[in-house]
Design a protein around this motif. Structure first.
Motif, PDB file in Angstrom:
ATOM      1  N   ASN A  46       2.075   4.539  10.392  1.00  0.00           N
ATOM      2  CA  ASN A  46       3.013   5.675  10.393  1.00  0.00           C
ATOM      3  C   ASN A  46       2.610   6.659   9.305  1.00  0.00           C
ATOM      4  O   ASN A  46       2.564   6.323   8.120  1.00  0.00           O
ATOM      5  N   THR A  47       2.329   7.872   9.699  1.00  0.00           N
ATOM      6  CA  THR A  47       1.853   8.876   8.733  1.00  0.00           C
ATOM      7  C   THR A  47       2.912   9.266   7.707  1.00  0.00           C
ATOM      8  O   THR A  47       2.597   9.849   6.674  1.00  0.00           O
ATOM      9  N   ASP A  48       4.168   8.940   8.001  1.00  0.00           N
ATOM     10  CA  ASP A  48       5.247   9.307   7.075  1.00  0.00           C
ATOM     11  C   ASP A  48       5.434   8.296   5.945  1.00  0.00           C
ATOM     12  O   ASP A  48       6.188   8.550   5.011  1.00  0.00           O
ATOM     13  N   THR A  49       4.750   7.156   6.061  1.00  0.00           N
ATOM     14  CA  THR A  49       4.946   6.136   5.036  1.00  0.00           C
ATOM     15  C   THR A  49       4.423   6.608   3.683  1.00  0.00           C
ATOM     16  O   THR A  49       3.418   7.319   3.596  1.00  0.00           O
ATOM     17  N   GLU A  50       5.127   6.195   2.637  1.00  0.00           N
ATOM     18  CA  GLU A  50       4.713   6.568   1.289  1.00  0.00           C
ATOM     19  C   GLU A  50       3.746   5.540   0.687  1.00  0.00           C
ATOM     20  O   GLU A  50       3.242   5.736  -0.409  1.00  0.00           O
ATOM     21  N   LYS A  52       0.469   4.233   0.214  1.00  0.00           N
ATOM     22  CA  LYS A  52      -0.929   4.650   0.380  1.00  0.00           C
ATOM     23  C   LYS A  52      -1.914   3.550   0.006  1.00  0.00           C
ATOM     24  O   LYS A  52      -3.078   3.611   0.372  1.00  0.00           O
TER      25      LYS A  52
END
Length: 292
Positions: A46-50, A52
């Motif tokens: 999910n690209t919205d996950t914080e 990294k």
């Protein structure tokens, strides 16, 4: 995103490594049940996950049948989902010793012997070692040395090969180290023991180092040893060796061997392609023996 799977032998330091990675800014999850892995990976996509930087601890505690993990990794490969595998290992004798010291039961030994559980585990997780991006053998590593290696890989981004070298001095009268891969005898060099002002000093002190290295024999031996290591180490790396113990011995392991081991360590420590540590096994035994 950087996704690291931390695995390896039980007792080799996986929990410690996860705590260190957490200190380095990684979101860490330990002992995730294998059936939950696909959902966890999907969440990370999910690209919205914080998150990294993620480290996931997986081993035999996650389910004794690891076939599901193998299938999941193959699916991730097909889907081109990036991940790295950090495999922590140690030799059997060290693992048994650690279990005895902590009085813990190996997860696969049941009511049987620890070494039986270790053998079963090695067989079950062999496929993980074969797929590993990094292999760290912690048999001789101190905790701080493990942290240094992890920082090199996961913080500094240095190139890494799976070889970790121990340069060890020892005394022949106390026996040759059983785990030595290469053994060198420096008893042909002048012995500081017979110099009154040097007898109580060690090869860690400049006066002894100067005495040992002031003659051509010491310097020539070190040069030839350096040339040999420059040839051998790259070939060990190509072979896939992950632990190399270079043992240098004199009579008592206090003067000559310590001096040469220190000198070789300083040469090897300049390289960034492998890890290296120094150990003086018998440096204090001579004075203990005398007191007895």
């Amino acid at each position: 995103m950087r996704f690291v799977i931390v695995t390896g032998m039980s007792g080799a330091g996986k929990s410690t490594a996860l705590k260190m990675l957490e200190d380095m800014g990684y979101f860490c999850v330990d002992n995730l049940p294998i059936p939950l892995l696909p959902g966890f990976v999907q969440m990370l996509q999910n690209t919205d996950t914080e998150m990294k930087k993620v480290a996931l601890g997986l081993d035999v505690r996650s389910g004794q049948d690891l076939s599901g993990l193998k299938e999941n990794l193959e699916a991730m490969d097909r889907d081109r989902i990036g991940y790295e595998i950090l495999f922590l290992d140690a030799n059997d004798a060290v693992l048994v010793k650690r279990y005895k010291e902590t009085r813990r039961q190996h997860p696969l030994s049941g009511s049987g012997r620890v070494d039986t559980g270790i053998a079963k585990e090695r067989e079950k997780i062999l496929f993980l070692k074969m797929k590993a991006t990094y292999i760290l053998d912690t048999s001789k590593m101190l905790t701080r040395e493990l942290r240094i290696e992890l920082e090199k890989i996961f913080v500094d981004g240095q190139s890494f090969c799976n070889l970790y070298i121990t340069v060890m001095s020892f005394g022949f009268k106390y026996g040759i180290p059983q785990d030595a891969d290469l053994v060198f005898d420096v008893r042909f060099l002048p012995n500081p023991y017979y110099i009154d002002t040097l007898r109580e000093k060690t090869g860690n002190e400049a006066e002894v180092q100067d005495y040992v290295m002031q003659n051509d024999k010491g310097r020539i031996f070190l040069d030839k040893l350096k040339d040999m290591m420059e040839f051998l180490i790259p070939n060990y790396i190509l072979e896939g060796k992950n632990q190399l113990v270079i043992a240098i011995g004199c009579t008592g392991g206090k003067h000559r061997s310590v001096t040469l081991a220190n000198a070789l360590y300083q040469i090897l420590d300049k390289e960034e392609n492998y890890g290296v540590r120094i150990e003086h096994r018998d440096i204090g035994k001579d004075s203990i023996t005398k007191r007895k």
